[in-house]
Design an enzyme around this catalytic site. Structure first.
Site, PDB file in Angstrom:
ATOM      1  N   GLN A   1      -4.160  -1.770   9.600  1.00  0.00           N
ATOM      2  CA  GLN A   1      -4.072  -3.083   8.962  1.00  0.00           C
ATOM      3  C   GLN A   1      -4.661  -4.150   9.884  1.00  0.00           C
ATOM      4  O   GLN A   1      -4.304  -4.243  11.051  1.00  0.00           O
ATOM      5  CB  GLN A   1      -2.590  -3.395   8.636  1.00  0.00           C
ATOM      6  CG  GLN A   1      -2.392  -4.679   7.865  1.00  0.00           C
ATOM      7  CD  GLN A   1      -3.029  -4.642   6.470  1.00  0.00           C
ATOM      8  OE1 GLN A   1      -2.942  -3.648   5.756  1.00  0.00           O
ATOM      9  NE2 GLN A   1      -3.704  -5.720   6.106  1.00  0.00           N
TER      10      GLN A   1
ATOM     11  N   ASP B   1     -10.714   2.734   4.263  1.00  0.00           N
ATOM     12  CA  ASP B   1     -11.030   1.300   4.122  1.00  0.00           C
ATOM     13  C   ASP B   1     -12.545   1.085   3.999  1.00  0.00           C
ATOM     14  O   ASP B   1     -12.991   0.014   3.598  1.00  0.00           O
ATOM     15  CB  ASP B   1     -10.509   0.514   5.339  1.00  0.00           C
ATOM     16  CG  ASP B   1      -9.172  -0.167   5.057  1.00  0.00           C
ATOM     17  OD1 ASP B   1      -8.848  -0.363   3.867  1.00  0.00           O
ATOM     18  OD2 ASP B   1      -8.461  -0.501   6.018  1.00  0.00           O
TER      19      ASP B   1
ATOM     20  N   LYS C   1       0.837  -1.213   0.000  1.00  0.00           N
ATOM     21  CA  LYS C   1       0.000   0.000   0.000  1.00  0.00           C
ATOM     22  C   LYS C   1       0.869   1.260   0.000  1.00  0.00           C
ATOM     23  O   LYS C   1       0.559   2.243  -0.679  1.00  0.00           O
ATOM     24  CB  LYS C   1      -0.940  -0.020   1.224  1.00  0.00           C
ATOM     25  CG  LYS C   1      -2.010  -1.096   1.111  1.00  0.00           C
ATOM     26  CD  LYS C   1      -2.764  -1.342   2.422  1.00  0.00           C
ATOM     27  CE  LYS C   1      -3.681  -2.549   2.273  1.00  0.00           C
ATOM     28  NZ  LYS C   1      -4.393  -2.910   3.516  1.00  0.00           N
TER      29      LYS C   1
END
Ligand code: NAP
Length: 295
Positions: free
Chosen positions: A96, A119, A52
């Site tokens: 994460q 997200d 990412k």
């Protein structure tokens, strides 16, 4: 049969974003900034976060990686998120997953400012998605929608079967396919581990999305002739012939299923790269497009 090439499509999304960032810079406007938090040192999580950050560099976004020890308390992690929420230079925040067992994921997700929730897992983002309001869409289903759009796959009036009901893949996917939007308007059945006779649903599907995490579960006899098959699954299978010691397997038995399909995603190189591209799009939207409508 046509392969839905996630590498190719994600490249075109990235090119578009890189050009948009250049224009932003020329106009003296803000450059998107993604902040990622990694707790502990889980191998797969390390790889995903590194990817990412690399993606951000590739398209010219700024990025910050905050590494916290495995033993960090939930309270302390929420404090770190609070600092990022308050930092006007940070546009997108992601934590994460998975997190160590002593930390409740829902507490962490809920502590992210919904305006920076790239997200798309925050209950506010989920609620807005269900209501069809502008918001962040979880990256994997968003990436799949971008792929359907790129290949102009007709979805209206089609019968779609989604296997899986996680809040990051199966559930948002089934909602997006059923909405009254371009590349929606499907009639959707969502299946899960308690579904009786799963194969009978799969065999009727014009569009089959497999997101169950069971390697090569979908076999040719479960797929209708001419179906569009989207394989979300990624499982690491031990393989001594590979330098990494593993190979990646999807949920679909590709070799026997592909000849029956009109379109199919490979693993790797299908949904995975699109997920990464969609996260970048969400981060760009956090800086530019959604900022205006969400604040
Ligand atoms: P998850 O949270 O474990 O959810 C799996 C879902 O599949 C659950 O709803 C489960 O049903 C259902 N399921 C499991 N076995 C089944 C069976 N035999 N028949 C029917 N349904 C079954 O997984 P996830 O996070 O959604 O991820 C799914 C897969 O996608 C994993 O392989 C993951 O690694 C992969 N993934 C890939 C990407 C990408 O970028 N390509 C992104 C995210 C995830 P219950 O609810 O009844 O347990």
């Amino acid at each position: 049969m046509q392969i839905l090439d996630g590498k190719l499509v994600s490249k075109s999304v990235k090119n578009y974003l890189a050009q948009s960032v250049t224009i932003q810079k020329e106009k003296g406007k803000k450059i998107p900034h993604l902040a990622a938090i990694l707790v502990g040192s889980n191998g797969a999580s390390e790889t995903y976060v590194a990817g990412k950050i690399k993606d951000c560099e590739e398209v010219g976004f700024n990025s910050t990686l905050l590494r916290l020890d495995e033993s960090v308390s939930e309270k302390s992690l929420i404090e770190h998120i609070g600092f990022l929420n308050d930092d006007p230079d940070v546009d997108g925040i992601l934590v994460q997953l998975p997190l160590p067992v002593h930390i409740k994921e829902e507490h962490i997700i809920s502590s992210i400012d919904p305006g920076k929730d790239v997200d798309g897992f925050h209950p506010v983002s989920m609620g807005k998605m269900v209501n069809g309001l502008p918001t962040f869409i979880p990256a994997t289903p968003y990436g799949i929608m971008l792929m359907l759009e790129h290949y102009k796959i007709e979805t209206s009036g089609k019968y779609a079967v989604v296997i899986g009901r996680s809040h990051i893949v199966g559930t948002p996917m089934s909602i997006l396919l059923s909405r009254n939007t371009p590349y929606g308007n499907c009639t959707v059945t969502q299946c899960h581990s308690k579904t009786h006779d799963l194969a009978s649903f799969c065999r009727q599907a014009d569009i089959l999305v497999a997101a169950l995490g069971k390697p090569e579960f979908i076999t040719a006899d479960m797929v209708k002739e001419g179906a569009v098959v989207i394989d979300v699954g990624i499982t690491r299978i031990p393989d001594n012939t590979k330098k990494s010691g593993y190979r990646l397997s999807g949920d679909v038995k590709y070799d026997e299923v592909a000849p029956k399909c009109s379109f199919i995603t490979p693993v790797p190189g299908g949904v995975g790269p699109m997920t990464r591209a969609a996260l970048l799009k969400n981060t760009f939207n956090a800086t530019v497009a959604l900022k205006a409508v969400m604040n």
